[in-house]
Design a protein around this motif. Structure first.
Motif, short mmCIF file in Angstrom:
data_model
loop_
_atom_site.label_atom_id
_atom_site.label_comp_id
_atom_site.label_asym_id
_atom_site.label_seq_id
_atom_site.Cartn_x
_atom_site.Cartn_y
_atom_site.Cartn_z
N ARG A 1 0.84 -1.19 0.00
CA ARG A 1 0.00 0.00 0.00
C ARG A 1 0.88 1.25 0.00
NH1 ARG A 1 -3.24 2.86 3.98
NH2 ARG A 1 -5.33 3.22 3.18
N TYR A 2 0.51 2.21 -0.83
CA TYR A 2 1.24 3.47 -0.96
C TYR A 2 0.26 4.61 -0.77
CZ TYR A 2 3.30 7.36 -3.75
OH TYR A 2 3.73 8.59 -4.22
N VAL A 3 0.53 5.48 0.20
CA VAL A 3 -0.32 6.65 0.45
C VAL A 3 0.47 7.91 0.08
CG1 VAL A 3 -1.56 8.01 2.18
CG2 VAL A 3 -1.64 5.51 2.26
N ALA A 4 -0.13 8.73 -0.76
CA ALA A 4 0.47 9.99 -1.19
C ALA A 4 -0.24 11.14 -0.50
CB ALA A 4 0.37 10.13 -2.70
N LEU A 5 0.53 11.94 0.24
CA LEU A 5 0.02 13.11 0.94
C LEU A 5 0.58 14.36 0.29
CD1 LEU A 5 0.86 11.91 4.60
CD2 LEU A 5 -1.24 11.44 3.31
N GLY A 6 -0.21 15.45 0.30
CA GLY A 6 0.38 16.69 -0.20
C GLY A 6 -0.60 17.63 -0.84
N SER A 7 -0.03 18.64 -1.48
CA SER A 7 -0.79 19.73 -2.09
C SER A 7 -0.80 19.58 -3.60
CB SER A 7 -0.14 21.06 -1.69
OG SER A 7 1.18 21.14 -2.22
N SER A 8 -1.12 20.67 -4.29
CA SER A 8 -1.24 20.63 -5.75
C SER A 8 0.06 20.25 -6.45
CB SER A 8 -1.73 21.98 -6.27
OG SER A 8 -0.88 23.03 -5.83
N GLU B 1 1.14 0.61 5.39
CA GLU B 1 1.77 1.19 4.21
C GLU B 1 3.20 0.68 4.02
OE1 GLU B 1 -1.56 3.18 5.48
OE2 GLU B 1 0.31 3.20 6.63
N ARG B 2 3.56 0.45 2.77
CA ARG B 2 4.96 0.21 2.41
C ARG B 2 5.66 1.53 2.09
NH1 ARG B 2 6.36 -4.64 0.11
NH2 ARG B 2 8.47 -3.76 0.10
N LEU B 3 4.88 2.48 1.55
CA LEU B 3 5.47 3.74 1.10
C LEU B 3 4.52 4.88 1.39
CD1 LEU B 3 7.62 5.35 -0.58
CD2 LEU B 3 6.27 4.76 -2.61
N VAL B 4 5.07 5.99 1.86
CA VAL B 4 4.33 7.24 2.03
C VAL B 4 5.19 8.36 1.44
CG1 VAL B 4 3.26 8.87 3.65
CG2 VAL B 4 3.28 6.42 4.18
N THR B 5 4.59 9.19 0.59
CA THR B 5 5.28 10.39 0.10
C THR B 5 4.55 11.62 0.60
OG1 THR B 5 4.04 10.32 -2.00
CG2 THR B 5 6.24 9.30 -1.96
N VAL B 6 5.32 12.68 0.84
CA VAL B 6 4.79 13.92 1.39
C VAL B 6 5.35 15.10 0.62
CG1 VAL B 6 4.52 15.33 3.46
CG2 VAL B 6 4.80 12.85 3.69
N THR B 7 4.48 15.90 0.03
CA THR B 7 4.88 17.15 -0.63
C THR B 7 3.97 18.25 -0.09
OG1 THR B 7 5.57 16.01 -2.64
CG2 THR B 7 5.13 18.36 -2.84
N ILE B 8 4.49 19.05 0.83
CA ILE B 8 3.64 20.01 1.54
C ILE B 8 4.49 21.17 2.06
CG2 ILE B 8 3.80 19.04 3.88
CD1 ILE B 8 0.50 20.04 2.09
N ASP C 1 3.89 -1.46 -8.90
CA ASP C 1 2.74 -2.32 -8.65
C ASP C 1 2.23 -2.17 -7.22
OD1 ASP C 1 0.75 -4.12 -9.34
OD2 ASP C 1 1.95 -5.88 -8.78
N LEU C 2 2.10 -0.93 -6.78
CA LEU C 2 1.61 -0.63 -5.45
C LEU C 2 0.13 -0.25 -5.49
CD1 LEU C 2 4.57 1.56 -4.17
CD2 LEU C 2 3.96 -0.70 -3.33
N ALA D 1 6.70 1.89 7.19
CA ALA D 1 6.75 2.43 5.83
C ALA D 1 8.06 3.15 5.56
CB ALA D 1 5.59 3.38 5.62
N THR D 2 8.45 3.17 4.30
CA THR D 2 9.45 4.12 3.82
C THR D 2 8.74 5.44 3.61
OG1 THR D 2 10.74 2.42 2.71
CG2 THR D 2 11.04 4.68 1.95
N VAL D 3 9.21 6.49 4.27
CA VAL D 3 8.56 7.80 4.20
C VAL D 3 9.50 8.76 3.48
CG1 VAL D 3 7.48 9.69 5.46
CG2 VAL D 3 7.34 7.35 6.35
N LEU D 4 9.02 9.33 2.39
CA LEU D 4 9.80 10.23 1.57
C LEU D 4 9.19 11.63 1.58
CD1 LEU D 4 10.36 8.02 -1.61
CD2 LEU D 4 11.85 8.19 0.38
N PHE D 5 9.94 12.61 2.03
CA PHE D 5 9.57 14.00 1.79
C PHE D 5 10.07 14.37 0.40
CE2 PHE D 5 8.92 14.48 6.35
CZ PHE D 5 7.99 15.51 6.44
N VAL D 6 9.15 14.80 -0.45
CA VAL D 6 9.49 15.18 -1.82
C VAL D 6 9.29 16.69 -1.94
CG1 VAL D 6 9.00 14.79 -4.27
CG2 VAL D 6 8.62 12.94 -2.61
N ASP D 7 10.38 17.42 -2.13
CA ASP D 7 10.23 18.88 -2.17
C ASP D 7 9.73 19.36 -3.53
OD1 ASP D 7 12.55 18.93 -3.74
OD2 ASP D 7 13.85 19.56 -2.09
N TYR D 8 9.61 20.66 -3.68
CA TYR D 8 8.96 21.24 -4.85
C TYR D 8 9.91 21.39 -6.03
CZ TYR D 8 4.99 22.70 -1.92
OH TYR D 8 3.89 22.74 -1.10
#
Length: 254
Positions: free
Chosen positions: A4-11, A80-87, A45-46, A151-158
Motif C-alpha cells: 500500500r502506498y499513500v500519497a500526501l500533499g498539495s497541488s 503502508e509500504r510507502l508514504v510520500t509527502v509534498t507540503i 505495482d503498489l 513504511a518508507t517515508v519520503l519528503f518530496v520537495d517542490y
C-alpha cells in the motif's frame, strides 16, 4: 515491490490541469492520473491511496478538514509500504505570492484585494510564515512515522519554478522574483531538515530541476498566467515535471 502506498500533499503532488483527471477525485483536488504518485504506483505495482489535494496546508495533512474531506493523515492505517509527502508551500504563501506578483501593479492599490497582495509580497510576513512551516513540517514527519512505522517515508520537495538570480522571469519584477527564490530556497532547506529530524528520507526535486525552471527551454513547470482548460495549472508541474519527480522517487527506492 507490492503493498500500500499513500500519497500526501498539495497541488504540487496532485497535478491540477494535467489530463486526465483521476477517477473519483474531488474536482477541487485537481488530482491527475499522471501525477507522480500514480506513476510511481504503476511502476512498482503498489496499491495507491492518493489523497493529495490542491491548496492543502500542513494543517490539512494533520488535523483540519479541507472542503469536507478528512485530514489526509487519516488515510494511513499502519500497513503502508510507502508514504510520500509534498507540503508546506501553501503555508508559506509560495505560489500565491508568485501569482499575485504577476498581476498588473495597480491591483496592489485595490480595496480588500490590495491588502492581501501586499501581505503576500511582504518579505517580513513571508519570513514569519516560514518560521511556522519549519515546526509544521517536522510535526508532519513525526505524525506519519507514528502512524506508519514500517513504511518508507519520503519528503518530496517542490520542483524549481523560477530561473536563477540575475535571470529575468517576466512578468515578475526582479524584487518579487527574488522573494520567491528566497521562499523556495527556505522551503527546500526546511523540507530536508524535517526529513532528517524525523527519520524520513528526502527526494530533492528542487535540486534536480534547477535547469528545468518554467522559463527554461525544457521546463518541468509552468509560467504565471490564466488557468486554461486542458492545460497544467500556472506555476505548477507539467507532465514532464511529474515524470521527472516520479523517476527521482523510484531512484530513491532502488
Amino acid at each position: 515491490m507490492n503493498g500500500r502506498y499513500v500519497a500526501l500533499g498539495s497541488s504540487m503532488a496532485a497535478g491540477p490541469g494535467i489530463r486526465p483527471s483521476a477517477d473519483g477525485a474531488p474536482f477541487r483536488a485537481g488530482r491527475s492520473v499522471r501525477n507522480y504518485p500514480h506513476l510511481v504506483a504503476a511502476a512498482l505495482d503498489l496499491e495507491l491511496v492518493d489523497v493529495t489535494y490542491s491548496g492543502a496546508t500542513t494543517a490539512h495533512v494533520l488535523d483540519e478538514r479541507q472542503n469536507g474531506v478528512p485530514p489526509q493523515i487519516e488515510a494511513l492505517d499502519g500497513d503502508e509500504r510507502l508514504v510520500t509527502v509534498t507540503i508546506g508551500g501553501n503555508d508559506a504563501g509560495y505560489v500565491p505570492l508568485l501569482t499575485v506578483a504577476a498581476l498588473p501593479r495597480f491591483t496592489r492599490s485595490l480595496p480588500l484585494l490590495g491588502g492581501r497582495i501586499r501581505d503576500l509580497l511582504d518579505p517580513t510576513a513571508r519570513d514569519r510564515a516560514l518560521v511556522l512551516v519549519a515546526d509544521s513540517l517536522q510535526r508532519v514527519g513525526q505524525a506519519v512515522r507514528e502512524r506508519s512505522p514500517r513504511a518508507t517515508v519520503l519528503f518530496v520537495d517542490y520542483l524549481t519554478l523560477l530561473p536563477p538570480a540575475g535571470s529575468p522571469a517576466p512578468p515578475l519584477a526582479g524584487v518579487d522574483a527574488a522573494l520567491g527564490r528566497r521562499v523556495a530556497d527556505t522551503l527546500e532547506r526546511l523540507t530536508g531538515e524535517a526529513a532528517a529530524a524525523t527519520g524520513c528520507r528526502w527526494v530533492r526535486a528542487a535540486e534536480a530541476s534547477r535547469a528545468h525552471h518554467a522559463w527554461s527551454a525544457q521546463p518541468w513547470t509552468t509560467r504565471p498566467g490564466l488557468p486554461l482548460p486542458g492545460r497544467p495549472a500556472p506555476l505548477h508541474p507539467n507532465a514532464a515535471g511529474m515524470r521527472a519527480v516520479a523517476d527521482l522517487v523510484l531512484d530513491a527506492l532502488r
